[in-house]
Design a protein around this motif. Structure first.
Motif, PDB file in Angstrom:
ATOM      1  N   TYR A   1     -29.953   3.519  11.521  1.00 56.41           N
ATOM      2  CA  TYR A   1     -28.606   3.052  10.670  1.00 56.41           C
ATOM      3  C   TYR A   1     -27.410   4.319  10.888  1.00 56.41           C
ATOM      4  N   ILE A   2     -27.915   5.395  10.721  1.00 56.54           N
ATOM      5  CA  ILE A   2     -26.468   6.185  10.709  1.00 56.54           C
ATOM      6  C   ILE A   2     -25.594   6.232  12.152  1.00 56.54           C
ATOM      7  N   HIS A   3     -26.233   5.461  13.131  1.00 52.30           N
ATOM      8  CA  HIS A   3     -25.420   5.376  14.458  1.00 52.30           C
ATOM      9  C   HIS A   3     -24.558   4.021  14.436  1.00 52.30           C
ATOM     10  N   SER A   4     -24.565   3.253  13.262  1.00 51.23           N
ATOM     11  CA  SER A   4     -23.939   2.272  12.984  1.00 51.23           C
ATOM     12  C   SER A   4     -22.478   2.447  12.889  1.00 51.23           C
ATOM     13  N   ASN A   5     -21.440   1.556  13.017  1.00 51.21           N
ATOM     14  CA  ASN A   5     -20.304   1.718  12.954  1.00 51.21           C
ATOM     15  C   ASN A   5     -19.790   1.011  11.631  1.00 51.21           C
ATOM     16  N   PHE A   6     -20.776   0.523  10.989  1.00 55.64           N
ATOM     17  CA  PHE A   6     -20.675  -0.261   9.665  1.00 55.64           C
ATOM     18  C   PHE A   6     -20.880   0.712   8.606  1.00 55.64           C
ATOM     19  N   VAL A   7     -19.939   1.089   7.791  1.00 55.22           N
ATOM     20  CA  VAL A   7     -20.238   2.284   6.823  1.00 55.22           C
ATOM     21  C   VAL A   7     -21.311   1.721   5.788  1.00 55.22           C
ATOM     22  N   VAL A   8     -21.220   0.532   5.419  1.00 53.51           N
ATOM     23  CA  VAL A   8     -22.385   0.298   4.451  1.00 53.51           C
ATOM     24  C   VAL A   8     -23.764   0.377   5.079  1.00 53.51           C
ATOM     25  N   THR A   9     -23.863   0.226   6.191  1.00 51.43           N
ATOM     26  CA  THR A   9     -25.149   0.445   6.730  1.00 51.43           C
ATOM     27  C   THR A   9     -25.525   2.237   6.973  1.00 51.43           C
TER      28      THR A   9
ATOM     29  N   GLY B   1     -29.029  -7.668  -1.530  1.00 50.05           N
ATOM     30  CA  GLY B   1     -29.304  -6.228  -1.514  1.00 50.05           C
ATOM     31  C   GLY B   1     -30.206  -5.586  -0.501  1.00 50.05           C
ATOM     32  N   ASN B   2     -30.790  -6.593  -0.101  1.00 45.42           N
ATOM     33  CA  ASN B   2     -31.798  -5.967   1.196  1.00 45.42           C
ATOM     34  C   ASN B   2     -31.243  -6.298   2.515  1.00 45.42           C
ATOM     35  N   VAL B   3     -29.833  -6.711   2.727  1.00 43.54           N
ATOM     36  CA  VAL B   3     -29.468  -7.076   4.026  1.00 43.54           C
ATOM     37  C   VAL B   3     -28.066  -6.368   4.185  1.00 43.54           C
ATOM     38  N   THR B   4     -27.810  -6.036   5.554  1.00 42.58           N
ATOM     39  CA  THR B   4     -26.841  -5.566   5.971  1.00 42.58           C
ATOM     40  C   THR B   4     -26.350  -5.922   7.364  1.00 42.58           C
ATOM     41  N   LEU B   5     -25.338  -5.364   7.867  1.00 44.41           N
ATOM     42  CA  LEU B   5     -24.924  -5.959   9.249  1.00 44.41           C
ATOM     43  C   LEU B   5     -25.226  -4.647  10.235  1.00 44.41           C
ATOM     44  N   LEU B   6     -25.349  -5.184  11.492  1.00 39.58           N
ATOM     45  CA  LEU B   6     -25.836  -3.875  12.566  1.00 39.58           C
ATOM     46  C   LEU B   6     -25.573  -4.431  13.776  1.00 39.58           C
ATOM     47  N   GLU B   7     -25.382  -3.547  14.513  1.00 40.39           N
ATOM     48  CA  GLU B   7     -24.840  -3.919  16.194  1.00 40.39           C
ATOM     49  C   GLU B   7     -26.114  -4.470  16.487  1.00 40.39           C
ATOM     50  N   SER B   8     -26.087  -5.353  17.737  1.00 36.92           N
ATOM     51  CA  SER B   8     -27.329  -5.960  18.211  1.00 36.92           C
ATOM     52  C   SER B   8     -28.193  -4.817  19.114  1.00 36.92           C
ATOM     53  N   GLN B   9     -27.427  -3.866  19.606  1.00 40.23           N
ATOM     54  CA  GLN B   9     -28.565  -2.668  20.509  1.00 40.23           C
ATOM     55  C   GLN B   9     -29.333  -2.197  19.515  1.00 40.23           C
ATOM     56  N   ILE B  10     -28.645  -1.576  18.438  1.00 36.83           N
ATOM     57  CA  ILE B  10     -29.388  -0.879  17.134  1.00 36.83           C
ATOM     58  C   ILE B  10     -30.628  -1.782  16.665  1.00 36.83           C
TER      59      ILE B  10
ATOM     60  N   ASN C   1     -28.667   5.709   5.138  1.00 38.44           N
ATOM     61  CA  ASN C   1     -29.177   7.150   5.480  1.00 38.44           C
ATOM     62  C   ASN C   1     -28.554   8.159   4.564  1.00 38.44           C
ATOM     63  N   ASP C   2     -29.247   8.772   3.608  1.00 40.31           N
ATOM     64  CA  ASP C   2     -28.588   9.861   2.692  1.00 40.31           C
ATOM     65  C   ASP C   2     -27.851  10.936   3.356  1.00 40.31           C
ATOM     66  N   LYS C   3     -28.223  11.345   4.758  1.00 40.58           N
ATOM     67  CA  LYS C   3     -27.741  12.261   5.459  1.00 40.58           C
ATOM     68  C   LYS C   3     -26.336  12.023   5.749  1.00 40.58           C
ATOM     69  N   TYR C   4     -25.762  10.816   5.622  1.00 40.96           N
ATOM     70  CA  TYR C   4     -24.599  10.545   5.998  1.00 40.96           C
ATOM     71  C   TYR C   4     -23.392  11.089   5.039  1.00 40.96           C
ATOM     72  N   THR C   5     -22.735  11.802   5.243  1.00 44.86           N
ATOM     73  CA  THR C   5     -21.681  12.425   4.480  1.00 44.86           C
ATOM     74  C   THR C   5     -20.499  12.949   5.268  1.00 44.86           C
ATOM     75  N   ILE C   6     -19.162  13.229   4.746  1.00 41.41           N
ATOM     76  CA  ILE C   6     -18.282  13.521   5.545  1.00 41.41           C
ATOM     77  C   ILE C   6     -17.570  15.087   4.625  1.00 41.41           C
ATOM     78  N   GLY C   7     -17.905  16.096   5.290  1.00 41.52           N
ATOM     79  CA  GLY C   7     -17.371  17.266   4.346  1.00 41.52           C
ATOM     80  C   GLY C   7     -17.702  17.633   3.173  1.00 41.52           C
ATOM     81  N   LYS C   8     -16.967  18.392   2.426  1.00 41.19           N
ATOM     82  CA  LYS C   8     -17.438  18.454   0.834  1.00 41.19           C
ATOM     83  C   LYS C   8     -16.179  17.816   0.013  1.00 41.19           C
ATOM     84  N   ASN C   9     -16.752  17.302  -1.052  1.00 34.16           N
ATOM     85  CA  ASN C   9     -15.800  16.611  -1.945  1.00 34.16           C
ATOM     86  C   ASN C   9     -14.781  15.777  -1.435  1.00 34.16           C
ATOM     87  N   THR C  10     -15.283  14.944  -0.387  1.00 32.32           N
ATOM     88  CA  THR C  10     -14.570  14.121   0.080  1.00 32.32           C
ATOM     89  C   THR C  10     -14.555  12.770  -0.734  1.00 32.32           C
TER      90      THR C  10
END
Length: 622
Positions: free
Chosen positions: A544-552, A513-522, A556-565
């Protein structure tokens, strides 16, 4: 001709000083092929934090004494690679020594490696390296690497390969350091003590060359595959000889196509277990069973030898494709033919072969989608088996029992029925054990790293599918780095109200639960966000929000897409809200990952916990 042969660990090779004579072939191992396989093979035998380790046999070295040193007649490629590996290990240990104090064990290992690589000879007042390369292309490069000097000579083709080998090995070892210094220490200890070679010492050069010729021509004796071939000829009509000869060449070609021409007994064993022999059988016992009363009756080669040969050709063709897919050989047809078998190679290590018992049992003319469906069920089984840390020998016995039911099956509908009768009730009895095991699992329990990435990638894929997003490809997932959210190395631990001591910190750092995947630059950008007296998690969230890996991104709680998606509804369903990073956060995220795992690794289209519980009697080991 006198021959002494013995098994040595890498550490024990220090009794010899090796010379590769000028008439021998230069170093030719490719970093992306031979070195990669060398590292993967060792990785797959090494078990992190295990009390007992399995040995890994690297191969043989043929030597002959020459003026108190030993000329290497065969094995120079692997011996040179051993030396390069030890140089890389030494260099990493010395780097760690500069930055922090080495443990007592690491200090001892460093001393052992240094003494292994070279010693100072008081008589000659010169440094004596463990390996000397005399062929022209070497130009003394290995000596400068061993003695940690700067090489200023010409970069020959051979030297370029050695440099690339060193770079590849160093990078691979550094990945262990990045996970945990203790893990690198264990790996180094394993390499020195559990990786073995057979040293064959001859009393003269002529004898040594004869051994080399015999081994490389595989003329040291007939194995079971050779004996089966001779048996087919002895039972066939003379007018079938040419046909059998041609078909046997086809079998050999198929095994060559999957790089297993030197392992024909492996194919023969899985062929027999999958299609004829009931239960596990060792390679050494194959021929005895084939010529037994039971073997003769089941194989029926005495009356129709050509029929068995034809079946073996068809089976070898499937075997070749299955092995190519398991090994993720991108240039091979098997990868496109059996994509779900490729996944098995990731989930159960690319050297694994137990799944072939089931896949080889199916009708040899069945459609590819039938094989892929069964492979998908096997992948799910192996995910649960690995999480539960089941011993391979235990479920291999189950596979041999289930293979009997699968023999000749050629439809998905029939496979569904057999999975319902076998695999599902077996695993359903372990559901509560699985939930507990997953709640406690450490990410390195899924080593090698390509398997860690694959599992995290599958969880991300499942999340994307449920949220209506496009997941990353497996190629892109394998390029990502493993990121510890709570850093492995922290500053000001004593200021943390949550992780109050080193033991607490270590326990939660390595939880899945403490690991994720991340691009090397980030990953590089957040490398120094490890001061627990600061808003370290908030700073990481912003990256983290700049990653292409959605689990990452979801960290960030600010990561959302629209409303009721779909994504927002899924966030609420999984309770995926992290405004701080605490023990509870890690445990909650581990629970979230488990729910995604149960969604992803289904059996016959349903989560394991959607099936009725089976009785203890139905789940008895046997």
């Amino acid at each position: 001709m006198k021959i002494d042969a013995d098994v040595f660990s890498i550490a024990d090779l220090e009794k010899y000083y090796f010379v590769v004579p000028d008439y021998q072939r230069e170093y030719v191992w490719e970093a992306d092929k031979h070195i990669y396989q060398f590292l993967v093979d060792i990785d797959e035998e090494f078990e992190a934090h295990a009390h007992e380790q399995q040995s890994y046999f690297l191969g043989s070295i043929i030597i002959v004494e020459n003026n108190k040193k030993y000329d290497v007649i065969d094995g120079q490629q692997r011996l040179t690679t051993i030396v390069i590996t030890l140089c890389a290990m030494r260099d990493i240990l010395e780097e760690i020594q500069k930055d922090s104090q080495l443990s007592e064990m690491s200090n001892s290992i460093l001393s052992i490696i240094k003494n292994w690589l070279f010693k100072f000879d008081l008589k000659t007042k010169s440094t004596l390296s463990r390996l000397e390369l005399q062929y022209d292309e070497s130009n003394g490069y290995i000596d400068t690497l061993i003695q940690k000097k700067t090489y200023e000579g010409e970069i020959t083709n051979s030297i370029e390969k050695m440099q690339k080998a060193y770079a590849r090995i160093f990078e691979h070892l550094q990945n262990y350091v990045n996970q945990e210094t203790l893990l690198f220490e264990e790996y180094t200890q394993y390499f020195l003590t559990n990786v073995t070679v057979v040293v064959m010492e001859s009393d003269n050069l002529g004898s040594a060359l004869k051994i080399f010729e015999t081994i490389n021509q595989r003329g040291a004796g007939l194995n079971a595959m050779d004996l089966v071939k001779n048996l087919m000829f002895s039972k066939a009509n003379s007018h079938d000889f040419e046909d059998i000869k041609t078909k046997w060449k086809q079998i050999t070609t198929y095994l060559q196509n999957c790089d297993e021409a030197d392992k024909p007994l492996r194919f023969l064993r899985y062929f027999m277990i999958a299609r004829y022999h009931n239960g596990v059988i060792r390679e050494d016992d194959l021929y005895s069973w084939i010529i037994s009363k039971e073997g003769k009756s089941k194989l029926d080669y005495e009356s129709t030898p050509l029929h068995l040969v034809n079946e073996m050709v068809a089976a070898a063709k499937r075997y070749s494709y299955l092995v190519q897919a398991t090994n993720s050989d991108n240039n091979a047809d098997g990868v496109n033919k059996y994509p779900n078998v490729v996944n098995i190679g990731y989930i159960n290590k690319q050297r694994s072969r137990q799944h072939l018992i089931l896949l080889m049992a199916l009708n040899l003319n069945c459609d590819d989608d039938v094989i892929n469906y069964l492979a998908q069920q096997i992948e799910s089984f192996l995910f649960f088996a690995n999480t539960l840390k089941m011993q391979t020998k235990n479920y291999e016995r189950r596979f041999t029992d289930w293979a009997i039911k699968l023999r000749g099956i050629r439809s998905v509908e029939d496979i569904v029925k057999i999975i319902d009768e076998t695999m599902i009730p077996y695993l359903r009895g372990y559901l509560s054990d699985f939930r507990y095991s997953f709640s406690q699992i450490r990410h390195y329990d899924y080593n090698p790293q390509y398997r860690e990435r694959y599992i995290l990638g599958c969880l991300d894929t499942e999340l994307c599918i449920q949220a209506g997003l496009n997941p990353l490809s497996q190629d892109n997932i394998q390029r990502l780095q493993i990121e510890h959210i709570l850093p492995q190395t922290v500053q000001n631990l004593d200021t943390s109200d949550e992780f109050t001591d080193g033991e607490d910190h270590e326990k939660y750092t390595y939880m899945l639960g403490n690991v994720t995947l991340l691009e090397s630059q980030i990953n590089q950008a957040i490398n120094n966000y490890n001061d627990l007296s600061t808003d370290w998690f908030g700073m990481k969230q912003a990256e983290y929000i700049h990653s292409n890996f959605v689990v990452t991104k979801l960290l960030n709680d600010k990561y959302t897409i629209g409303k009721n998606t779909g994504l927002n509804r899924l966030k609420d369903k999984l309770n995926c809200q992290f405004d701080e990073w605490t023990k509870t956060s890690i445990e909650r995220r581990q629970q979230m990952l488990m729910e995604l795992a149960l969604d992803h690794w289904q059996l016959n289209g349903k989560r394991l916990d959607e099936y009725d519980k089976v009785s203890a009697v139905e789940n008895v080991e046997g």
